[in-house]
Write a protein that holds these residues in place. Sequence first.
Motif, PDB file in Angstrom:
ATOM      1  N   HIS A  65       3.150  -1.845   9.889  1.00 43.87           N
ATOM      2  CA  HIS A  65       1.993  -2.702  10.110  1.00 43.87           C
ATOM      3  C   HIS A  65       0.550  -1.939  10.045  1.00 43.87           C
ATOM      4  CE1 HIS A  65       0.149  -5.862  13.522  1.00 43.87           C
ATOM      5  NE2 HIS A  65      -0.191  -5.845  12.227  1.00 43.87           N
ATOM      6  N   LEU A  66      -0.256  -2.687   9.174  1.00 43.88           N
ATOM      7  CA  LEU A  66      -1.627  -2.288   9.053  1.00 43.88           C
ATOM      8  C   LEU A  66      -2.492  -3.276   9.176  1.00 43.88           C
ATOM      9  CD1 LEU A  66      -3.703  -0.234   7.950  1.00 43.88           C
ATOM     10  CD2 LEU A  66      -3.481  -0.863   5.668  1.00 43.88           C
ATOM     11  N   ARG A  67      -3.508  -3.261  10.165  1.00 43.95           N
ATOM     12  CA  ARG A  67      -4.448  -4.209  10.623  1.00 43.95           C
ATOM     13  C   ARG A  67      -5.798  -3.591  10.491  1.00 43.95           C
ATOM     14  NH1 ARG A  67      -4.674  -8.844  14.269  1.00 43.95           N
ATOM     15  NH2 ARG A  67      -6.808  -9.140  15.078  1.00 43.95           N
ATOM     16  N   ARG A  95       7.649   0.870   3.413  1.00 43.79           N
ATOM     17  CA  ARG A  95       8.177   0.482   4.779  1.00 43.79           C
ATOM     18  C   ARG A  95       7.148  -0.686   5.335  1.00 43.79           C
ATOM     19  NH1 ARG A  95      11.235   5.211   8.433  1.00 43.79           N
ATOM     20  NH2 ARG A  95      12.632   5.656   6.671  1.00 43.79           N
ATOM     21  N   LEU A  96       5.969  -0.906   4.708  1.00 42.25           N
ATOM     22  CA  LEU A  96       4.796  -1.696   5.160  1.00 42.25           C
ATOM     23  C   LEU A  96       5.646  -3.059   5.189  1.00 42.25           C
ATOM     24  CD1 LEU A  96       2.054  -1.972   6.289  1.00 42.25           C
ATOM     25  CD2 LEU A  96       1.244  -2.127   3.956  1.00 42.25           C
ATOM     26  N   ARG A  97       5.377  -3.755   6.097  1.00 47.97           N
ATOM     27  CA  ARG A  97       5.757  -5.191   6.182  1.00 47.97           C
ATOM     28  C   ARG A  97       4.884  -6.183   6.432  1.00 47.97           C
ATOM     29  NH1 ARG A  97       9.680  -2.602   4.439  1.00 47.97           N
ATOM     30  NH2 ARG A  97      11.759  -2.625   5.095  1.00 47.97           N
ATOM     31  N   PRO A 134       5.794  -2.609  -1.830  1.00 44.59           N
ATOM     32  CA  PRO A 134       6.712  -3.854  -2.549  1.00 44.59           C
ATOM     33  C   PRO A 134       7.414  -4.477  -1.554  1.00 44.59           C
ATOM     34  CG  PRO A 134       7.645  -1.545  -2.602  1.00 44.59           C
ATOM     35  CD  PRO A 134       6.327  -1.298  -2.061  1.00 44.59           C
ATOM     36  N   ASN A 135       7.493  -4.167  -0.190  1.00 45.23           N
ATOM     37  CA  ASN A 135       8.247  -4.913   0.648  1.00 45.23           C
ATOM     38  C   ASN A 135       7.512  -5.620   1.971  1.00 45.23           C
ATOM     39  OD1 ASN A 135      10.690  -3.860  -0.231  1.00 45.23           O
ATOM     40  ND2 ASN A 135      10.230  -1.890   0.329  1.00 45.23           N
ATOM     41  N   VAL A 164     -12.440 -12.972  -2.332  1.00 44.70           N
ATOM     42  CA  VAL A 164     -12.036 -11.547  -2.585  1.00 44.70           C
ATOM     43  C   VAL A 164     -11.035 -11.815  -3.529  1.00 44.70           C
ATOM     44  CG1 VAL A 164      -9.997  -9.847  -1.560  1.00 44.70           C
ATOM     45  CG2 VAL A 164     -11.652 -10.837  -0.001  1.00 44.70           C
ATOM     46  N   GLN A 165     -11.115 -10.740  -4.767  1.00 44.44           N
ATOM     47  CA  GLN A 165     -10.294 -10.673  -5.878  1.00 44.44           C
ATOM     48  C   GLN A 165      -9.107  -9.894  -5.567  1.00 44.44           C
ATOM     49  OE1 GLN A 165     -12.057  -8.872  -9.241  1.00 44.44           O
ATOM     50  NE2 GLN A 165     -10.072  -8.426 -10.006  1.00 44.44           N
ATOM     51  N   LEU A 166      -7.929 -10.774  -5.524  1.00 47.73           N
ATOM     52  CA  LEU A 166      -6.646 -10.365  -5.096  1.00 47.73           C
ATOM     53  C   LEU A 166      -5.703 -10.126  -6.282  1.00 47.73           C
ATOM     54  CD1 LEU A 166      -5.678 -12.834  -2.281  1.00 47.73           C
ATOM     55  CD2 LEU A 166      -5.825 -10.437  -1.970  1.00 47.73           C
ATOM     56  N   SER A 167      -4.754  -9.054  -6.065  1.00 51.44           N
ATOM     57  CA  SER A 167      -3.878  -8.872  -6.937  1.00 51.44           C
ATOM     58  C   SER A 167      -2.586  -8.253  -6.179  1.00 51.44           C
ATOM     59  CB  SER A 167      -4.199  -7.570  -7.857  1.00 51.44           C
ATOM     60  OG  SER A 167      -3.192  -7.053  -8.741  1.00 51.44           O
ATOM     61  N   PHE A 168      -1.456  -8.932  -6.374  1.00 52.65           N
ATOM     62  CA  PHE A 168      -0.466  -8.491  -5.561  1.00 52.65           C
ATOM     63  C   PHE A 168       0.531  -7.623  -6.112  1.00 52.65           C
ATOM     64  CE2 PHE A 168      -1.516 -12.556  -3.678  1.00 52.65           C
ATOM     65  CZ  PHE A 168      -1.435 -12.202  -2.281  1.00 52.65           C
ATOM     66  N   GLY A 169       0.238  -7.091  -7.416  1.00 49.18           N
ATOM     67  CA  GLY A 169       1.077  -6.210  -8.229  1.00 49.18           C
ATOM     68  C   GLY A 169       2.504  -6.201  -8.025  1.00 49.18           C
ATOM     69  N   LYS A 170       2.939  -4.949  -7.277  1.00 44.94           N
ATOM     70  CA  LYS A 170       4.431  -4.982  -7.276  1.00 44.94           C
ATOM     71  C   LYS A 170       4.883  -5.577  -5.870  1.00 44.94           C
ATOM     72  CE  LYS A 170       4.428  -0.526  -9.801  1.00 44.94           C
ATOM     73  NZ  LYS A 170       4.933   0.844  -9.718  1.00 44.94           N
ATOM     74  N   SER A 171       4.015  -6.303  -5.139  1.00 42.43           N
ATOM     75  CA  SER A 171       4.599  -6.819  -3.711  1.00 42.43           C
ATOM     76  C   SER A 171       4.951  -8.140  -4.100  1.00 42.43           C
ATOM     77  CB  SER A 171       3.090  -6.879  -2.605  1.00 42.43           C
ATOM     78  OG  SER A 171       3.525  -7.157  -1.593  1.00 42.43           O
ATOM     79  N   ARG A 172       6.297  -8.459  -4.227  1.00 39.88           N
ATOM     80  CA  ARG A 172       6.803  -9.760  -4.528  1.00 39.88           C
ATOM     81  C   ARG A 172       7.692 -10.269  -3.570  1.00 39.88           C
ATOM     82  NH1 ARG A 172       5.124 -11.631  -9.426  1.00 39.88           N
ATOM     83  NH2 ARG A 172       7.008 -12.431  -9.936  1.00 39.88           N
ATOM     84  N   LYS A 173       7.897  -9.796  -2.352  1.00 40.33           N
ATOM     85  CA  LYS A 173       8.661 -10.074  -1.319  1.00 40.33           C
ATOM     86  C   LYS A 173       8.122 -10.775  -0.181  1.00 40.33           C
ATOM     87  CE  LYS A 173      12.214  -6.480  -2.209  1.00 40.33           C
ATOM     88  NZ  LYS A 173      12.886  -5.453  -1.727  1.00 40.33           N
TER      89      LYS A 173
END
Length: 330
Positions: free
Chosen positions: A59-61, A79-81, A98-99, A110-119
């Motif tokens: 968890h990152l805030r 492991r970042l959820r 990714p997770n 904000v210019q957003l890019s989700f890259g490999k984060s697909r879940k």
Amino acid sequence: MLLSERCHGSIQYLHLANLDLHPTFQLGLRTLKTLHLYNVHITGGELGCLLSHSFALAHLRLQYCHDIIRLEIPCLLQRLRFLEVLECSLEVLEINAPNISRFRLMDFNVQLSFGKSRKMKNLMLNNSCGISYAIDNLPSCAPKVETLTIHSSYEIINAPVTSSKFRHLKILIIYLLGLHSHRDYDYLSLVSLFDASPLLERFVLFVSPVQSKYDWFEGDLSSLRQMSEHRHHNLKNVKISGFCPQKSMVELARHILENATSLECLTLDTTPISYRCSGDILARKCPPLETAYIRDAYKSILAVRTYIEGKVNSTVKLNLLGPCSRCYAL
């Protein structure tokens, strides 16, 4: 100094607030699971240095961290959820972890890019033109989202028609807020989001009282638009808070009643309040509400009974909410 002395220890939770943080070397926070930074002066590069060995982070805030202009969430954070970025003055955010399944963004442009984060399954966006952005971008970059919350302070155009699909979306919550929202927004255009979400079960629309400056609909029912070719087979629960008899909002409510074939409950709240009292004299009261809004709410109730109530069939429960008689006395 605290971090450098304990970096090889067993820190799992770290909350830092109101300080300058400028790490110049990699910190071995290998056991860190939760990191909250509040009003911390740190750049995106320095944050990357801080997280470079935080392989256990879940968890990152980040909140009010205004020195972060560009931020990359690296793929090594396997492991970042849960990621929260709240009012940090970001310009670019690239997410490669990714997770991640939950993501909250409260920032503008904000210019957003989700890259490999697909879940990602739970996503909250706070942005101007958030509805248009979500329709244009999220089906491809967040294809597995199940719950989508959009806070939009300004919508320049109506919701666009799209051929892309939110194939897993079940809950859609939209807040239209702010002083600069378009006065003539076409609420019926939100049907394009229903069409793009074949599994949608719950829809909530909150319209701020400032957004509700509109021309009252008082006319022939035959002048109302219909979109009978659009069917929504899984939509069961709908709530519109801040409901007003602006023509396109009346059209939206009637469309839902006519075309949501599994609809169980439609709630139309004619007040813009976020909570209500329990009715107990000892309980908390409803929030303050200007007299003009109370009068408008009673007019809205009359409009519902005139233009909408007749569309409710026996299998649908209509909850029509007006001003609380205990808290709001004219």
